[in-house]
Design a protein around this motif. Structure first.
Motif, PDB file in Angstrom:
ATOM      1  N   TRP A  29      -2.523   5.304  -3.045  1.00 26.25           N
ATOM      2  CA  TRP A  29      -3.319   6.409  -2.500  1.00 26.25           C
ATOM      3  C   TRP A  29      -2.622   7.704  -2.905  1.00 26.25           C
ATOM      4  N   LYS A  34       0.867  -1.174   0.000  1.00 23.03           N
ATOM      5  CA  LYS A  34       0.000   0.000   0.000  1.00 23.03           C
ATOM      6  C   LYS A  34       0.906   1.227   0.000  1.00 23.03           C
ATOM      7  N   ARG A  41      -6.383   3.419 -13.123  1.00 23.68           N
ATOM      8  CA  ARG A  41      -7.362   2.334 -13.000  1.00 23.68           C
ATOM      9  C   ARG A  41      -7.584   1.627 -14.329  1.00 23.68           C
ATOM     10  N   GLU A  68      -1.015  -1.128  -4.469  1.00 19.63           N
ATOM     11  CA  GLU A  68      -2.270  -0.386  -4.327  1.00 19.63           C
ATOM     12  C   GLU A  68      -1.904   1.049  -3.956  1.00 19.63           C
ATOM     13  N   THR A  83      -5.439  -0.469  -8.487  1.00 21.63           N
ATOM     14  CA  THR A  83      -6.383  -0.059  -7.445  1.00 21.63           C
ATOM     15  C   THR A  83      -5.903   1.282  -6.903  1.00 21.63           C
ATOM     16  N   SER A 134      -9.742   3.098   5.287  1.00 18.99           N
ATOM     17  CA  SER A 134      -9.594   1.942   4.400  1.00 18.99           C
ATOM     18  C   SER A 134      -8.373   1.081   4.700  1.00 18.99           C
ATOM     19  N   HIS A 169      -6.897   4.935  -4.757  1.00 13.91           N
ATOM     20  CA  HIS A 169      -7.686   5.845  -3.930  1.00 13.91           C
ATOM     21  C   HIS A 169      -7.041   7.221  -4.052  1.00 13.91           C
TER      22      HIS A 169
END
Length: 259
Positions: free
Chosen positions: A36, A10, A53, A34, A58, A82, A60
Motif C-alpha cells: 500500500w 501487508k 503490478r 502486498e 499486488t 481492505s 494499492h
C-alpha cells in the motif's frame, strides 16, 4: 516471488512513488509482499503502482499530502476498507530544506517537523491496532544528518527532525515491544535519488567538481549510495530474519560516519 521472505505480508510505505520509497516497494514486492503506497503526487503514484503490478505485485495506493494531519485519517479509512492487519509500516516520506539557520522561516520549520517527525508518530499511532494484530514492525527512514553534518549544507531543522525520529524509534521500541511490535530505523547517507540528481544538476561545473571530490574523500567507499542499498536492509528488518532486532538505528552511509 511466491516464496519470498515477506510472503503474505501487508506493507504500507509512505513516499512510495520514487526514490528510496519506490526502491523499498520494489524490493518488498520481489519478496512477495502486498503493498500500500502513499504519496502526494497521484500521477507519479499511479505510475509507480502500474510498474510494480507489471512485475506481478499486488499494489494499492492512496494519494495524500501527509503534511496535513487530517490526511492520516483518510489513509487509515482507505487501508481499513481492505486490510485488517499491517505487517510492516515504512515511514519514508520526508522533506529536506537546507537554509542558513538565521534565515529559516516558521513555515519551513513547520513543514519539516510535520512530515519528518509528527507524521511518523501519528501514522504509527493510528495504524497501531493493525500492527499489533499482525505482530508487525515499523521501519523509520532517518538520516546520517541526525549526527553527521556536511560542511556547507546548513541543516538545522532537518537534523533536528531526524534526531527526533531516532529518539522516537528507540522510545517506541521499548514501549511497543511488550505488545509484539518491533520498531527500527535506517539512517542513509546521501543516496542517488532523483532529488539528489536534481540538486547536483543545479551545481556549477566548479561546484560539481568540488562535490565529486567531497564524495571521494568523505565516503569510505568513494561513492553515493543507491536506493537499492537501503531497500535491501529494509527487507531484512521487515522479515523474520530480524525478529530479535528492535530499537536499532542502522547506518547505510558508505562509511561517511567513519570520519
Amino acid at each position: 516471488m511466491a516464496n519470498g521472505r515477506l510472503q503474505k505480508f501487508k506493507a504500507v510505505i509512505t513516499g512510495g512513488s520514487d526514490g528510496i520509497g519506490l526502491a523499498i516497494a520494489t524490493a518488498f514486492a520481489r519478496e512477495a509482499a502486498e503493498l500500500w503506497l502513499i504519496a502526494r503526487d497521484g500521477e507519479k503514484l499511479a505510475s509507480a503502482a502500474d510498474e510494480l503490478r507489471a512485475s506481478g505485485a499486488t499494489v494499492h495506493f492512496t494519494a495524500a499530502d501527509l503534511t496535513d494531519p487530517s490526511a492520516i485519517q483518510q489513509v487509515y479509512a482507505e487501508i481499513t476498507q481492505s486490510w485488517d492487519t499491517v505487517d510492516v509500516l515504512v515511514n519514508n516520506a520526508g522533506i529536506a530544506r537546507f537554509t542558513d539557520f538565521a534565515e529559516v522561516s516558521q513555515d519551513e520549520i513547520q513543514a519539516q517537523v510535520q512530515l519528518n517527525l509528527l507524521t511518523p508518530f501519528l501514522l504509527t499511532q493510528t495504524l497501531l491496532p493493525l500492527l499489533v494484530k499482525a505482530q508487525g514492525n515499523v521501519i523509520n527512514i532517518s538520516s546520517t544528518s541526525a549526527h553527521r553534518l556536511i560542511p556547507g549544507r546548513p541543516a538545522s531543522v532537518y537534523a533536528m527532525t531526524k534526531g527526533g525520529l531516532n529518539s522516537l524509534t528507540k522510545a517506541l521500541a521499548l514501549e511497543l515491544g511488550p505488545v509484539g511490535v518491533r520498531v527500527n530505523a535506517i539512517a542513509p547517507g546521501t543516496i542517488n535519488t532523483p532529488l539528489t540528481q536534481k540538486m547536483i544538476a543545479s551545481f556549477s561545473e566548479q561546484r560539481k567538481a568540488e562535490y565529486d571530490e567531497f564524495v571521494r574523500q568523505s565516503f569510505a567507499l568513494g561513492r553515493l549510495g543507491e536506493p537499492e542499498d537501503v531497500a535491501k536492509l529494509a527487507v531484512h528488518l521487515a522479515s523474520s530474519d530480524a525478529k530479535w532486532m528492535t530499537g536499532s538505528v542502522c547506518l547505510v552511509d558508505g562509511g561517511l560516519s567513519t570520519n
